[in-house]
Design a protein around this motif. Structure first.
Motif, PDB file in Angstrom:
ATOM      1  N   UNK A  86       6.978  -8.505  10.452  1.00 28.96           N
ATOM      2  CA  UNK A  86       6.530  -9.395   9.321  1.00 28.96           C
ATOM      3  C   UNK A  86       5.292  -8.661   8.843  1.00 28.96           C
ATOM      4  N   UNK A  87       4.140  -8.316   9.576  1.00 30.99           N
ATOM      5  CA  UNK A  87       3.208  -7.782   9.183  1.00 30.99           C
ATOM      6  C   UNK A  87       3.289  -6.516   8.590  1.00 30.99           C
ATOM      7  N   UNK A  88       4.086  -5.616   9.198  1.00 27.02           N
ATOM      8  CA  UNK A  88       4.439  -4.344   8.463  1.00 27.02           C
ATOM      9  C   UNK A  88       4.910  -4.452   6.836  1.00 27.02           C
ATOM     10  N   UNK A  89       5.719  -5.389   6.682  1.00 23.81           N
ATOM     11  CA  UNK A  89       6.529  -5.495   5.425  1.00 23.81           C
ATOM     12  C   UNK A  89       5.441  -5.924   4.537  1.00 23.81           C
ATOM     13  N   UNK A  92       2.905  -3.286   3.486  1.00 23.19           N
ATOM     14  CA  UNK A  92       3.216  -2.445   2.604  1.00 23.19           C
ATOM     15  C   UNK A  92       3.575  -2.859   1.005  1.00 23.19           C
ATOM     16  N   UNK A  93       3.661  -4.153   1.234  1.00 23.64           N
ATOM     17  CA  UNK A  93       3.705  -4.916  -0.184  1.00 23.64           C
ATOM     18  C   UNK A  93       2.316  -4.644  -0.912  1.00 23.64           C
ATOM     19  N   UNK A  94       1.427  -4.910   0.134  1.00 22.81           N
ATOM     20  CA  UNK A  94       0.058  -5.105  -0.436  1.00 22.81           C
ATOM     21  C   UNK A  94      -0.626  -3.823  -0.613  1.00 22.81           C
ATOM     22  N   UNK A  95      -0.185  -2.865   0.062  1.00 18.02           N
ATOM     23  CA  UNK A  95      -0.622  -1.278  -0.365  1.00 18.02           C
ATOM     24  C   UNK A  95       0.053  -0.957  -1.580  1.00 18.02           C
TER      25      UNK A  95
END
Length: 210
Positions: A86-89, A92-95
């Motif tokens: 979940x953290x990785x997803x 990525x969205x925030x970046x």
């Protein structure tokens, strides 16, 4: 000239008999020495340490991790992996939303929590890593909410700037909105108006002067 007479049988030396006696006497002395002296040299055991001094054979011991503990560690590890996905997803969205433009400190703190969780995970401390990952996920979720709020504020500021012909505020506001959500329908509706706002303002100003 007197010739020596033949020697008497009783006076002839018995060479082989004397040698045999000497050999038997020597063997007797060796045997006696073996019987009386050898026990003194072998009174101590040849192998150092008496049998009772040897280390005991270790008894079988249970495994160092109980089955219940192993099952709990497995659960923590699996949950850590799920939260990390979940953290990785979210990261990525925030970046993609260029989070470093509008929430750089908060994003950096969240990544520090992720790194702390990674370190604990590498040492097999899955429970502690799960706690760190959950904290990081919560921080990232807060940043996503902050991004939505900043998007709404930027769109509102853009619309107000268009109405007041404030080209500078409109341009900076729509630029931030584009960074956060370039595909947002409201962003796509207001962006062309901002792009032509300077020309519109010039025409209106020219009309007022006429």
């Amino acid at each position: 000239m007197v010739k020596p007479g033949p020697s008497q049988p009783g006076n002839r030396p018995d060479g082989p008999g004397n040698a045999r006696k000497i050999i038997l006497l020597a063997l007797g002395l060796v045997l006696a020495g073996t019987v009386f002296l050898l026990p003194q040299f072998v009174s101590q055991p040849w192998i150092a340490g008496a049998p009772e001094d040897l280390p005991p054979v270790p008894e079988a011991s249970p495994t160092s991790v109980a089955p219940s503990t192993a099952a709990e560690l497995t659960r923590f590890r699996q949950e850590s992996q799920g939260v990390l996905a979940e953290i990785v997803a979210m990261r990525d969205r925030l970046e993609q939303s260029q989070v470093e433009r509008w929430a750089a400190p908060e994003f950096s703190q969240a990544l520090d929590l992720v790194q702390a969780g990674d370190e604990r995970y590498s040492y097999g401390d899955y429970e502690a890593s799960l706690e760190q990952f959950r904290l990081a996920r919560d921080r990232l979720a807060e940043i996503e909410k902050l991004g939505q709020q900043k998007l709404a504020d930027a769109l509102a500021a853009t619309a107000a700037a268009i109405e007041s012909l404030n080209v500078g505020v409109a341009a900076s506001s729509i630029d931030l909105a584009r960074a956060i959500a370039p595909q947002d329908p409201e962003v796509q509706r207001l962006a062309p108006r901002v792009d032509t706002l300077e020309q519109v303002a010039a025409h209106i100003e020219a009309g007022d002067q006429a």
